[in-house]
Design an enzyme around this catalytic site. Structure first.
Site, short mmCIF file in Angstrom:
data_model
loop_
_atom_site.label_atom_id
_atom_site.label_comp_id
_atom_site.label_asym_id
_atom_site.label_seq_id
_atom_site.Cartn_x
_atom_site.Cartn_y
_atom_site.Cartn_z
N LYS A 258 -11.03 9.07 11.15
CA LYS A 258 -10.50 8.90 9.78
C LYS A 258 -9.07 7.64 10.04
CE LYS A 258 -9.28 13.17 8.67
NZ LYS A 258 -9.10 14.49 7.75
N GLY A 259 -8.95 7.12 8.77
CA GLY A 259 -8.17 6.05 9.00
C GLY A 259 -6.76 6.40 9.40
N GLN B 255 -0.16 1.24 14.94
CA GLN B 255 -0.27 1.47 13.66
C GLN B 255 0.57 2.22 12.94
OE1 GLN B 255 -2.90 -0.30 11.31
NE2 GLN B 255 -2.36 -1.58 13.21
N ILE C 45 -6.88 -7.36 11.67
CA ILE C 45 -5.65 -7.89 11.18
C ILE C 45 -4.54 -7.42 11.90
CG2 ILE C 45 -6.65 -8.28 8.99
CD1 ILE C 45 -5.13 -5.73 7.95
N GLY D 134 -4.44 3.30 9.47
CA GLY D 134 -3.50 2.26 9.26
C GLY D 134 -2.31 2.26 8.26
N GLU D 135 -2.54 3.15 7.28
CA GLU D 135 -1.35 3.44 6.64
C GLU D 135 -0.70 4.76 6.35
OE1 GLU D 135 -3.54 0.78 2.88
OE2 GLU D 135 -4.72 2.66 3.24
N ASN E 100 -8.60 4.77 20.09
CA ASN E 100 -7.65 4.45 20.99
C ASN E 100 -6.36 4.46 20.54
OD1 ASN E 100 -6.01 2.41 22.58
ND2 ASN E 100 -7.44 0.74 22.62
N ALA F 245 -11.49 1.20 10.42
CA ALA F 245 -11.89 1.63 11.81
C ALA F 245 -13.16 2.63 11.49
CB ALA F 245 -10.98 2.35 12.52
#
Lengths: 727, 320, 174
Positions: free
Chosen positions: A686-687, A623, A467, A689-690, A616, A511
């Protein structure tokens, strides 16, 4: 074969560090980039089948009960094929991971803007015009109030530890303040859209969706059909930010219309409908209580949150999600209170919970810094707990201190706690502000298939979505790294429910989860190659299209006599509860506030973040830029305005719902800390995006205080609120 | 959007009384998509020869079809009418300025949320239906010149600068050409907020006339909710000359605060002949804001206008 | 009604309702879906195309008014393997994320650089009578009519700055 791993124990092998290709964790350009920049990446409404009809929704202008629909003018319009209404249309999108149909209200109208009928015509112009000619007879009905007034306090969402009142009474310094944040909209640039087409019982829907595995079940349940007969396609998604987690009215409406007309039907929500009929982040009221000793060390924390939603929605903004573990203090009280209202559905908007919860908490921490005279960065350092202070479990990793130090150094933080209003350049008052970033980390079940060809090309397949997050890039890199081939030789196929079901994009878990499934699938391929070479996967090196084992180096074309395929399957396990998993960071910014007008400009902004292994750095940084910019919007401009008389969203367009524009955003800088979190997944990823939004707005609001001495407690800090405190 | 007949005017006379005029389309199509404007017939005037900026009696004659971009970047405008160039450049976006025209910009409709929402009563859209903005969300709304029937603001930046510049509007009609000072072009809402200008049905704006530039410094200051690409909450267009330490002449107009570009000559009289001090500015601001009335959500515009007004005067008189 | 459109150098015969916007003509009638619909009201810039050298919002333009106008869409600026310098810079600088606003950003940037070359000032230009400087602030202001919710703004500014040669951009970045 399928390689399956359930995360019941930490994976400390750090296998990716053993790989030799050297492409993972490099700033690879997105492989789909050339398609995107040339306008050739097809989004939801861009593969239009021959003979496709266009649908346009009719909105409810009032709350109540729909007595009748007079669609005679619409039906009598040349080009109009049908008008769809009735019990199968959905009230609002499904919540994230709902996996079943959202409320199907039939004739009940719960909020202004609810889609109640779909006009289907041969052209978009005809459908839109005819929709305006549909007359609705709406009777009054018993509904929730339009403004949040009566709150429920579900027992399982209140928690108390120790004696907060006592701690507040005995503390050297306290903060006890109430703050508000308004409702927000995700405002992804691609409106919700779908094209539906039936072939007998088989339904294919091309739509803009984040989580296909769940969305397939949601649309099937909405239509009353077998999920096996549904294929969803979302290869390109023009932004989601939570608003496309669940199936939305466009897809259900298009499918119903396509069934009735026997022709493909495309439905795009207008921007106004995106605002009204998808999801908003709930407004919040938050009371923060902090009790601290003379050095600013917390003994008590209280965090109460008041939010709202439509009736029969399981989701409510988890404002206090990270409060239990972010800072120490033995006396704790957390409360969550929900009002049922007649307003647009509340759902996930980027980082539900922390986006507003940590932001407000970090403003309160700034108030504590001012009260105690302790530098805000130092204050946070002093309150980093040894372990999760609520659950008494260790942290899987904890990088807040390092992020604070790195961020302060990179930004050039002045740790002398300058007096507010002390720095002026012409009309502009200058201040610095900072805040911590915290976001829970999660892993979700995910599957993928990887096929390696003897010619050294590989195919990655999963119904995962990209997205804008960089999924195409990172899965390509991951497979290239593990299979020892050039990234250009990997093709990644996403966004198709015919492919192995993935976690979907949401909750920052995409991810890690979909990546882990690709990791495992690659491990399976590697095992087969190792077996062919009579060695073990651990002793096998794949690099530049060659398999290296012991002292042998053989081209893949000689090792393989045909394609090698494996599936990967990751599942969350005990590591989710055995430790507290979170991502960490810190924001720093310099703001200039106009002493005449109260306008605020963010001049500089920096974030340092830790989120495990970075797959990456280019896409991960992007992000973070996005999250921090959402934070600038939350701090300064974004507010869904509800008319207090009927609850409708007044500013339902992009002219008056103010997303930050280019000039609002400085050249933000981002540092990413090196980290491996073995509890997270086999990749130690780990994430991210937020994480970039979880507190960012506080840095700006705290900067405004430093610049002016004005403490804004009701976001956004629009000029009128700042002006009220200026000389 | 309701179906309409499309026609292209070949000359000015062909555009008179021929239907709803479309030029840049940036406002009309926006409103047609919302159902606010529902013309039966749309007349495209974009091919008419109204795209020139000509020297005219020491000033300029600006064709009605000159785009906002072309007007803003014209050398003469940048040199002699900085207030106008800056107002234009502060409006909308590069894309919209390339399409939007001088005539169209003057006739821009309000951004009032309720005017744009056909489900809400609105006296401007449907005379006599009521004003839903009153008691609703009023951040954008007027503090000056409003009536009990309408509290909407005029959204143009360009027109505010032109108001300060004493521009006139050249209008072509069945009975010939007439020229109306901008000061008389807009009418206040009163009990007929649907009537916004003195333009009669069938008439066409063909040009805007700017008189010779006034002496002094010029600026346009726009205060808004974003750094760019947002409508004015408050704006001030100012042209002020100072001689021997006193204000010689001031021309000031205000945007975002009234149903029309706002100008009050008493404010300018109060400044003329006075030293440029805070007391002078405040006394003038008192005149400007006499009778100003907030609606709740826009109360802040009253202090904001005073502060912005003072700052603009300070800037234009500093060191002069 | 019939309209002859010139798009990316090719001639198209459009047979469509007079209400059809240029954007809908491109997307729904001519199969040119590179231009995006984000708001349909000139409030986001995703639909930006270049008409006779100037950037415009194709959503607020009737297709039937555009005969005789040279229209360039994102498809006409370059293609994979033969990207324009700006398209290429957007890829390298990650000047996008979801990619939906990107064609509009690139069309806008392409025409915007010509505006600077032509000496057009912007609202952040100090001296309106001088030629505008190429700076990050100038680029940022001039690109503010193109919303990007993913918020690639800093990367968009970097990509454009590199192509425009702002302040020896490359050296500064090293």
């Amino acid at each position: 074969m399928t390689i399956h791993q359930k995360m019941d124990a930490p994976d400390r092998r750090n296998r990716l560090d053993d790989m030799a290709q050297g492409v993972l964790s490099t700033p690879l350009d997105r492989p789909e980039g050339p398609l995107k920049v040339s306008g050739r990446a097809p989004y939801a409404h861009e593969v239009q089948p021959e003979g496709m009809l266009h649908g346009f929704f009719v909105r409810a202008p009032r709350i109540g009960r729909l007595v009748s629909i007079d669609d005679s003018i619409a039906r009598g319009t040349a080009g109009v094929e049908t008008v769809i209404s009735g019990p199968k249309l959905i009230r609002n999108p499904a919540q994230g991971t709902a996996n079943s149909a959202p409320v199907q209200p039939d004739a009940d109208i719960y909020y202004i803007g609810q889609p109640v009928a779909l006009v289907v015509a041969d052209t978009f112009e005809t459908a839109r015009a005819a929709a305006m000619n549909v007359r609705l007879d709406i009777a009054e009905a018993d509904r929730q109030p339009v403004n949040p007034t009566d709150y429920d306090s579900p027992e399982d969402q209140q928690s108390t530890q120790g004696d907060l009142d006592g701690a507040m009474a005995e503390a050297a310094f306290t903060v006890d303040r109430t703050y508000t944040t308004p409702a927000h909209n995700s405002a992804a640039m691609e409106p919700h859209a779908a094209i539906a087409q039936w072939d007998g019982d088989k339904l294919t829907v091309r739509s803009s969706l984040q989580m296909l595995k769940y969305n397939r079940n949601e649309i099937a349940d909405s239509l009353g059909i077998d999920p096996a007969n549904v294929r969803l396609l979302s290869p390109y998604v023009g932004g989601g930010f939570g608003s496309k987690l669940g199936i939305a009215p466009d897809a259900v409406g298009a499918a119903l219309a396509a069934k009735e007309t026997g022709r493909p039907v495309g439905v795009v929500l207008s921007r106004q409908q995106v605002f009204e009929a998808t999801m908003r982040r709930s407004e919040t009221k938050q009371r923060i209580r902090l009790a601290a000793d003379a050095d600013g060390v917390l003994s008590g924390i209280g965090h109460d949150a008041w939010v709202s939603n439509l009736p029969d929605e399981a989701f409510s903004e988890p404002v206090t999600q990270a409060t239990p573990f972010t800072y120490g203090g033995v006396h704790r009280q957390i409360g969550h209170h929900i009002a049922r209202v007649s307003r647009t559905c509340a759902g996930s908007v980027r980082a539900p919970g922390e986006a507003v919860g940590i932001t407000i908490f970090e403003i309160a921490m700034d108030e504590l810094a001012r009260a105690t005279g302790v530098d805000p960065v130092e204050l946070r350092r002093r309150n980093i707990p040894e372990q999760d202070p609520t659950s008494d479990i260790p942290f899987s990793s904890h990088k807040l201190a390092e992020a604070l130090d790195d961020g302060a150094r990179t930004f050039g933080w002045d740790d002398t706690l300058p007096e507010p209003g002390g720095r002026r350049e012409g009309e502009w008052l200058i201040g610095q502000g900072m805040a911590s970033a915290v976001r829970v980390n999660a892993l979700m079940e995910s599957k993928a298939r990887v096929t390696l060809q003897p010619d050294g090309t590989a195919l990655v397949e999963t119904d995962m979505t990209d997205i804008g997050t960089g999924t195409y890039a990172i899965l390509t890199q991951l497979a290239a790294e593990m299979l020892g081939i050039d990234a250009a030789n990997v093709k990644t196929m996403l966004g198709d429910t015919d492919l192995p079901p993935a976690s979907g994009s949401g909750g920052s878990w995409g991810a890690a989860s979909s990546g882990a499934s690709v990791f495992l699938a690659c491990q399976g391929v590697r095992q087969k190659i190792a077996a062919a070479l009579e060695t073990t996967e651990e002793d096998l090196t794949l690099k530049d299209g060659r398999a290296i084992a012991g002292n042998r180096s053989i081209p893949l074309s000689e090792v393989l006599d045909g394609p090698v395929e494996s599936e990967g399957h990751i599942e969350p396990g005990d590591t989710g509860d055995a430790v507290r998993q979170a991502t960490w960071g810190a924001y720093f910014c310099e703001v200039a506030v106009n002493a005449v007008t109260g306008e605020t400009r963010v001049r500089r902004m920096h974030g340092t973040f830790a989120a495990g292994r970075i797959m990456n750095p280019k896409t991960a940084r992007s992000q973070c830029l996005g999250g921090m910019t959402f934070g600038i919007g939350m701090a300064l401009t974004e507010e869904l305005m509800h008319d207090s008389r009927d609850g409708h969203i007044v500013n339902r367009d992009l002219a008056e719902y103010h997303l930050p524009v280019n000039l609002d955003v400085p050249q933000i800088t981002v540092n990413l800390l090196e980290e491996r979190d073995p509890w997270a997944n086999p990749m130690q990823v780990k994430g991210i995006g937020e994480l970039g939004i979880c507190g960012a707005a506080a840095a700006v609001v705290n900067g405004i205080f430093q610049a002016t001495g004005v403490r804004v407690r009701d976001l956004p800090a629009t000029l009128d609120k700042v002006l009220a405190g200026l000389d | 959007m309701k179906p309409f007949d499309y026609a292209r005017a070949q000359d000015v006379s062909g555009a008179l009384d021929a239907g709803k005029i479309i030029a840049g389309g940036t406002n009309l199509l926006d409103l047609m998509k919302l159902g606010v404007e529902t013309p039966e017939r749309v007349v495209d005037i974009t091919r008419l020869d109204l795209k020139r900026i000509e020297d005219h009696e020491g000033g300029l004659r600006i064709g009605a079809l000159v785009s906002n971009s072309d007007l803003a970047v014209d050398d003469r405008v940048r040199r002699n009418y900085e207030v106008l160039s800056r107002a234009l450049l502060s409006g909308a976006s590069g894309q919209l300025r390339n399409m939007a025209t001088t005539g169209g910009n003057l006739l821009q409709r309000t951004r009032c949320y309720y005017f744009q929402d056909v489900a809400s009563p609105c006296n401007k859209r449907e005379p006599g239906s009521g004003c839903r903005a009153k008691g609703g969300a009023t951040r954008l709304h007027a503090i000056l010149g409003a009536s009990e029937h309408c509290i909407a603001t005029h959204p143009s930046d360009m027109a505010v600068a032109m108001q300060a510049l004493d521009a006139s509007v050249e209008i072509e009609g069945a009975e010939g050409t007439r020229t109306v000072p901008l000061a008389e072009f807009y009418v206040l809402p009163g009990d007929r907020p649907d009537i916004e200008t003195v333009l009669k049905p069938g008439e066409l704006i063909t040009a805007v006339i700017l008189p010779a530039p006034l002496p002094g410094r010029q600026t346009y200051r726009k205060v808004r909710d974003r750094a760019s690409y947002a409508f004015a909450l408050v704006s001030v267009a100012g042209i002020v000359s100072v001689k021997d330490g006193v204000i010689e002449q001031a021309a000031l107009a205000f945007g975002g605060v009234a149903p029309r570009p706002w100008r009050n000559l008493e404010v300018e009289t109060a400044l003329a002949g006075r030293e440029p001090t805070r007391e002078t500015f405040d006394a003038a601001a008192d005149i400007l804001l006499a009778g100003a009335e907030g609606q709740g959500g826009n109360d802040f515009k009253i202090p904001l206008l005073r502060r912005t007004f003072r700052a603009v005067l300070g800037e234009l008189t500093q060191g002069a | 009604m019939k309209t002859t459109l010139t798009i990316n150098g090719a001639s198209y015969e459009l047979e469509a309702d007079s209400r059809t916007s240029l954007l809908d003509a491109l997307r729904n009638h001519l199969g040119l879906t590179g231009s995006k619909k984000g708001c349909d009201h000139g409030q986001c810039g995703s639909c930006t195309v270049i008409a006779d050298g100037r950037r415009i919002n194709s959503c607020l333009t009737l297709a039937c008014m555009m005969d005789g106008v040279e229209i360039t869409t994102i498809e006409g600026l370059g293609e994979p393997g033969a990207l324009s310098p700006l398209q290429d810079a957007f890829v390298r600088h990650d000047g996008y994320q979801c990619g939906y606003c990107t064609p509009g950003q690139i069309c806008a940037a392409t025409a915007m650089l010509d505006e600077i070359k032509a000496g057009w000032p912007s609202v952040v230009t100090d001296d309106l009578t001088a030629s505008p400087e190429l700076s990050e602030a100038e680029i940022s202001e001039r690109m503010s009519g193109n919303l990007c919710r993913c918020a690639a703004y800093p990367n968009i500014v970097d990509a454009i700055s590199e192509v425009a040669g702002v302040n020896g951009w490359k050296e500064a970045a090293e």
